[in-house]
Enzyme design. Sequence first.
Site: not given
Length: 160
Positions: A9-10, A73, A79, A86, A97, A99-101, A106, A110
């Site tokens: 999402p996003n 991602n 989280h 599953d 997996e 992640h950009l950040s 953070r 997170r």
Amino acid sequence: MKIMVIQGPNLNMLGVREQNIYGPMKLEQIHEQMRAFAQQNGVEIEFFQSNLEGELVDKIQECLGDSDGIIINPAAYTHTSVAIRDAIAAVAIPTVEVHLSNIHAREEFRHKSLIAPVCAGQISGFGPFSYHLAMVAMLQILNEIRAMKEMQKQQAANQE
Ligand code: DQA
């Protein structure tokens, strides 16, 4: 060999959302770079983005018998989502997996990934370059699996 890239999402709002955290690059541009790298390395690649948890689960399930590796991602679902975890465990396809950040630098909520324990590894904190690192890691995993299968075939042939 086929790699499925799944975006949560996003992430469709990259380039617009919180540029101070995620930078100016759009998702399509990241995918362009990944597509070029996949082509150079002779692997097929497909991209999927959804804001819906169930659609992400469906796509992971569809990877069974279709994809050799998954780069995901899960975004905010990292989280919270037992369902995505599953699904990855169920298909048992090597998964990286991304992640950009740097999620560990953070907010505390997170820091925990429900997804990481069912993945080969996690790459976090390098901006769009995280995806490149994930591709490199995935190619290495797929090469190791291929080498192992060839060795097993050879051993079986030697025993005949
Ligand atoms: C993210 C980190 C998540 O915590 C966040 O919810 C995202 C993006 C990242 O790529 O840095 O949407 O997955």
